[in-house]
Design a protein around this motif. Structure first.
Motif, PDB file in Angstrom:
ATOM      1  N   ASN A 288       0.834  -1.206   0.000  1.00 22.08           N
ATOM      2  CA  ASN A 288       0.000   0.000   0.000  1.00 22.08           C
ATOM      3  C   ASN A 288       0.867   1.253   0.000  1.00 22.08           C
ATOM      4  N   THR A 289       0.330   2.319  -0.608  1.00 20.42           N
ATOM      5  CA  THR A 289       1.107   3.520  -0.881  1.00 20.42           C
ATOM      6  C   THR A 289       0.376   4.763  -0.371  1.00 20.42           C
ATOM      7  N   ARG A 290       1.066   5.924  -0.469  1.00 22.71           N
ATOM      8  CA  ARG A 290       0.366   7.187  -0.267  1.00 22.71           C
ATOM      9  C   ARG A 290      -0.550   7.433  -1.460  1.00 22.71           C
ATOM     10  N   HIS A 291      -1.727   7.996  -1.166  1.00 23.42           N
ATOM     11  CA  HIS A 291      -2.707   8.256  -2.208  1.00 23.42           C
ATOM     12  C   HIS A 291      -2.288   9.431  -3.097  1.00 23.42           C
ATOM     13  N   ALA A 292      -2.302   9.214  -4.392  1.00 25.21           N
ATOM     14  CA  ALA A 292      -2.250  10.349  -5.311  1.00 25.21           C
ATOM     15  C   ALA A 292      -3.536  11.148  -5.150  1.00 25.21           C
ATOM     16  N   ALA A 293      -3.499  12.416  -5.526  1.00 22.65           N
ATOM     17  CA  ALA A 293      -4.680  13.253  -5.298  1.00 22.65           C
ATOM     18  C   ALA A 293      -4.835  14.316  -6.372  1.00 22.65           C
ATOM     19  N   ARG A 294      -6.094  14.641  -6.623  1.00 16.00           N
ATOM     20  CA  ARG A 294      -6.457  15.832  -7.379  1.00 16.00           C
ATOM     21  C   ARG A 294      -7.185  16.754  -6.411  1.00 16.00           C
ATOM     22  N   ILE A 295      -6.723  18.005  -6.293  1.00 18.76           N
ATOM     23  CA  ILE A 295      -7.310  18.953  -5.348  1.00 18.76           C
ATOM     24  C   ILE A 295      -7.773  20.186  -6.107  1.00 18.76           C
ATOM     25  N   ASP A 296      -9.064  20.443  -6.071  1.00 16.18           N
ATOM     26  CA  ASP A 296      -9.649  21.638  -6.671  1.00 16.18           C
ATOM     27  C   ASP A 296     -10.015  22.608  -5.554  1.00 16.18           C
ATOM     28  N   ILE A 297      -9.513  23.838  -5.654  1.00 16.86           N
ATOM     29  CA  ILE A 297      -9.759  24.826  -4.603  1.00 16.86           C
ATOM     30  C   ILE A 297     -10.325  26.109  -5.214  1.00 16.86           C
ATOM     31  N   LYS A 298     -11.387  26.579  -4.593  1.00 18.77           N
ATOM     32  CA  LYS A 298     -11.978  27.875  -4.931  1.00 18.77           C
ATOM     33  C   LYS A 298     -11.920  28.729  -3.674  1.00 18.77           C
ATOM     34  N   THR A 299     -11.270  29.898  -3.770  1.00 23.78           N
ATOM     35  CA  THR A 299     -11.046  30.727  -2.588  1.00 23.78           C
ATOM     36  C   THR A 299     -11.424  32.170  -2.883  1.00 23.78           C
ATOM     37  N   GLY A 300     -12.155  32.761  -1.928  1.00 25.28           N
ATOM     38  CA  GLY A 300     -12.501  34.169  -2.011  1.00 25.28           C
ATOM     39  C   GLY A 300     -11.596  35.006  -1.127  1.00 25.28           C
ATOM     40  N   VAL A 301     -11.215  36.199  -1.629  1.00 22.23           N
ATOM     41  CA  VAL A 301     -10.291  37.049  -0.896  1.00 22.23           C
ATOM     42  C   VAL A 301     -10.608  38.518  -1.203  1.00 22.23           C
ATOM     43  N   ARG A 302     -10.425  39.375  -0.209  1.00 22.27           N
ATOM     44  CA  ARG A 302     -10.576  40.808  -0.439  1.00 22.27           C
ATOM     45  C   ARG A 302      -9.286  41.372  -1.040  1.00 22.27           C
ATOM     46  N   ASN A 303      -9.362  42.585  -1.544  1.00 22.08           N
ATOM     47  CA  ASN A 303      -8.186  43.188  -2.173  1.00 22.08           C
ATOM     48  C   ASN A 303      -7.038  43.420  -1.200  1.00 22.08           C
ATOM     49  N   ASP A 304      -7.362  43.524   0.106  1.00 17.89           N
ATOM     50  CA  ASP A 304      -6.288  43.706   1.094  1.00 17.89           C
ATOM     51  C   ASP A 304      -5.689  42.384   1.541  1.00 17.89           C
ATOM     52  N   GLY A 305      -6.127  41.257   0.943  1.00 19.58           N
ATOM     53  CA  GLY A 305      -5.567  39.952   1.263  1.00 19.58           C
ATOM     54  C   GLY A 305      -6.344  39.156   2.287  1.00 19.58           C
ATOM     55  N   THR A 306      -7.457  39.675   2.783  1.00 16.48           N
ATOM     56  CA  THR A 306      -8.237  38.960   3.793  1.00 16.48           C
ATOM     57  C   THR A 306      -9.033  37.828   3.149  1.00 16.48           C
ATOM     58  N   LEU A 307      -8.849  36.604   3.661  1.00 15.84           N
ATOM     59  CA  LEU A 307      -9.603  35.452   3.162  1.00 15.84           C
ATOM     60  C   LEU A 307     -11.064  35.559   3.596  1.00 15.84           C
TER      61      LEU A 307
END
Length: 749
Positions: A288-307
């Motif tokens: 058995n091995t470490r799992h390969a992965a596909r990661i899709d991320i959608k992130t919202g942020v303000r112009n000053d960098g605030t998540l």
């Protein structure tokens, strides 16, 4: 509190036996009349078994057993039992077990395998998560929810080949995205990875005529393996005795049943002890091995960098079977830690483990975290640059502060994320040195990790001559538990740690223990050992009270002595007067997660140089800052940190277990790359100690703290050096060269 032995540099108690060769591993054990077992493996990733002819193999002189899945349709697994001991009707990956033999020598067993004639009907196969979950994809398992231990989530997506699904959500996601000035969406990929432990899997099994069995295996969780074998073969766990052994490396790979069920079956059918030792080719083909992965991320942020919000969809390539995943949910710890070091007001994490016709995925050093953290931290750098911010400033703006809850709502009593990040930046010279050399880049990543528990047991013995012996239920794959136990007992009883003897119990000798893994052993075993010390004192209290002429409740214990009204008696004196060994056995029922959860933060900064002509990446330095409790053994603690950093470096730049049509490309360690001494960069460590920790003497976790953020930090450093986004691990010279060529292309008019 001033400590005498805990916190001191202490030699590893099992070290001399390991370096001199005196330590016995599973492959070293030999029993009278022992046979050798070998396994015939599938050459196809997906095929129906039409016919197996074993007559010629059975007729070969020296062969004592030949077994197939048609004869013995038994299924094994840690949580879900979806992997047949030997394929019953289908094979599902290259390397799947088809038949097994036991013979007087290994060579005869190999000859017997060559005489087994198997007719296959090849079937369509799926090798990656996208293909496997596409509408109409070939089914790896026809009815995956029919297996014992299968897990279903009420929100599980209606997709083909889903092994397991989990979801974590907190906050108002739509409102979070609505509050953002910009929304970023990216996709990241990480590879399959092998552990690279020195000792290949080995198992020796003996099954008596009355059904009682003994097993010697390369396994770090003997009580769990006993339960898995019992469930597989429909016997009572008490009929199987697992011997506790030295283990030559683990990193998560020695927690599964692997080939123990095959050895048990061969021993039962042959009536003789049977030993199976995997070659490293078999390890790379079938372990058995470490799992390969596909990661899709959608992130919202303000112009000053605030998540403001984050949505994460992770698809882990679980391979052909879920049998090597220990959690009842069959999912991977780490997916839930997306951005866990930062303030994210709203988060929605989806984690899907997908069946494919590839190597079964198991646990490997914080099994889902390096994949998840790489994707999150890489996207942070992409967003910071798009906003015109320094990546460090972006993180400092969003890092957790005291009193903040984690994105999924965890409320930890102590949050030192910012101090840890600032320490790594300061020690690495990030602000002073970044941008000063061409083709040199700096990258940052963070991680947090708490402990896990699980039931534990031990026995403490005090001999009349004053010798102290601790009987433990688990081995030591390298994390230093034995030495830590010596220090705990030495500190509590005021005796030199080296004088405390450690003895391993088999599964008949002590009650249940959860096993090694998940940063649990020092925490759980340590607590259990201290309880055994208290139980031993309680047992000796009436004798001490009689000697001191006082009531039992008037006694005060300090170190190795009992005190009352200025008089004292030592445990040594009490043991001598008892005239026999006094013992105390403890079985402690610990929840898998502590009632009062705590966590410790890690921040890493990597510095790399990239050759612009070849794409070759040289990791110059990794700086690792750790928020830690009491350090039990500084030598072992530092070893865990540096070993973890190097394992993370491997995933970052070289350790990719590549497949072609489901078959591993590398079948020996000459081709499968792991870091060697020539690859070791300068390693710097900063320790921020505190007086709080969940374990004995306020100690905390460290084992998986350093390997998780390292791939992300290194990948971000490469991206910084070449001015191009890194979306996939490892950042090999070939991939970096391709990125450089892409960035050099002339723009269209």
């Amino acid at each position: 509190m001033t400590l005498k032995f805990v916190g001191q540099r202490t030699a590893r108690m099992e070290g001399p036996d390991k370096v001199t060769g005196a330590a016995m591993y599973a492959a070293d054990y030999v029993l009278p009349d022992m046979l050798w077992g070998r396994i015939l493996r599938s050459p196809y990733p997906h095929a129906r078994i039409v016919r197996i002819d074993t007559a010629a193999a059975r007729a070969l002189p020296g062969v004592h057993a030949v077994v197939t899945g048609a004869q013995f349709p038994c299924y094994a697994g840690r949580a879900i039992r979806d992997h047949a001991v030997l394929a019953v009707d289908k094979v599902r990956f290259v390397g799947d077990r088809v038949a097994a033999v036991a013979a007087t020598t290994r060579d005869i067993a190999e000859q017997a395998l060559a005489l087994i004639d198997v007719e296959y009907e090849e079937l369509p196969a799926v090798f990656d998560v996208d293909t496997a979950t596409a509408p109409g994809a070939p089914a790896v398992h026809e009815q995956p929810k029919s297996y014992a231990g299968a897990f279903s989530h009420p929100q599980e997506p209606n997709l083909p080949n889903v092994c397991a699904y989990m979801r974590w959500e907190h906050g108002e996601l739509d409102a979070g995205f609505a509050a953002a000035d910009r929304v970023f969406e990216h996709t990241f990929h990480t590879p399959t990875e092998h552990h690279g432990y020195l000792e290949p899997h080995a198992v020796l099994a003996r099954v008596a005529a009355d059904g009682r069995a003994e097993v010697w295996a390369s396994n770090k969780s003997p009580y769990m393996l006993r339960a898995q074998l019992a469930a597989c073969f429909g016997v009572e766990p008490t009929t199987i005795k697992l011997h506790n052994l030295h283990i030559g490396g683990d990193f998560g790979g020695k927690g599964s049943q692997m080939e123990a069920p095959v050895a048990y079956l061969l021993a039962r059918e042959s009536g003789r002890p049977v030993k199976l030792v995997m070659s490293y080719t078999e390890e790379l083909m079938a372990a058995n091995t470490r799992h390969a992965a596909r990661i899709d991320i959608k992130t919202g942020v303000r112009n000053d960098g605030t998540l403001t919000a984050m949505q994460v969809h992770i698809k882990f390539n679980g391979g052909a079977y879920g049998a090597y995943k220990p959690l009842p949910s069959l999912n991977l710890h780490g997916a839930d830690q997306a951005a866990s070091c930062y303030r994210v007001p709203a988060i929605d994490i989806h984690s899907t483990v997908v069946y494919t016709n590839t190597l079964p995925g198991g646990h490997m050093r914080s099994p889902g975290a390096p994949q998840t953290i790489f994707a999150v931290e890489a996207q942070f750098d992409l967003m910071a640059r798009a906003l015109g911010m320094d990546p460090a400033a972006f993180r400092l703006k969003n890092v957790l502060q005291p009193g903040d809850a984690s994105p999924t709502g965890a409320q930890w009593p102590t949050v030192r994320a910012q101090q840890t990040l600032e320490a790594a930046l300061r020690e690495s010279g990030y602000h002073e040195r970044r941008g000063k050399e061409p083709n040199v880049g700096f990258g940052i990543a963070m991680y947090e990790r708490g402990v896990v528990g699980g039931d534990s047991s031990c026995k403490l013995e005090l001999a009349p001559d004053g010798r102290v012996t601790v009987l433990l239920p688990i081995g030591d794959p390298g994390q230093g538990t034995f030495t830590a136990v010596q220090q705990f007992v030495g500190e509590t009883l005021n005796v030199p740690p080296a004088s405390v003897q450690i003895r391993l119990a088999d599964t008949d000798g002590l009650p249940f223990d959860f096993g090694v893994g998940g940063c649990r052993t020092t925490y759980a075993i340590g607590q259990t050992v201290l309880q055994a010390v208290a139980a031993l004192r309680e047992k000796l209290a009436p004798m001490a009270a009689e000697v001191l002429g006082c009531a039992v409740d008037a006694l005060a214990w300090e170190g190795s002595s009992a005190h009352s009204d200025g008089r004292s008696v030592t445990l040594l004196q009490l043991a001598a007067s008892a005239g026999e060994t006094v013992s105390a056995q403890v079985y402690q029922k610990l929840g898998l997660f502590p009632d009062a959860p705590d966590t410790n933060f890690t921040a890493q900064v990597a510095e790399v140089a990239v050759d612009p002509e070849t794409g070759q990446v040289t990791v110059r330095r990794i700086t690792s800052a750790h928020d830690v409790g009491t350090i039990v053994n500084p030598e072992g603690h530092q070893g865990q940190i540096e070993g973890g950093m190097l394992m993370g470096l491997g995933l970052a730049v070289m350790s990719e277990h590549r497949m072609e049509d489901g078959k591993p490309v590398a079948l020996h360690l000459g081709d499968y790359k792991i870091p060697c001494i020539a690859d070791i960069p300068e390693l710097r460590t900063v320790l921020l100690e505190r007086d709080e920790g969940p374990g004995p003497f306020n100690c905390g976790p460290i084992a998986e703290a350093a390997n998780v953020p390292a791939p992300a930090a290194i990948a971000n450093a490469v991206a910084d050096a070449i001015g191009a986004a890194v979306m996939e691990l490892p950042v090999s010279a070939e991939r970096v060269y391709a990125l450089l060529q892409h960035t050099r292309r002339p723009r269209a008019a």
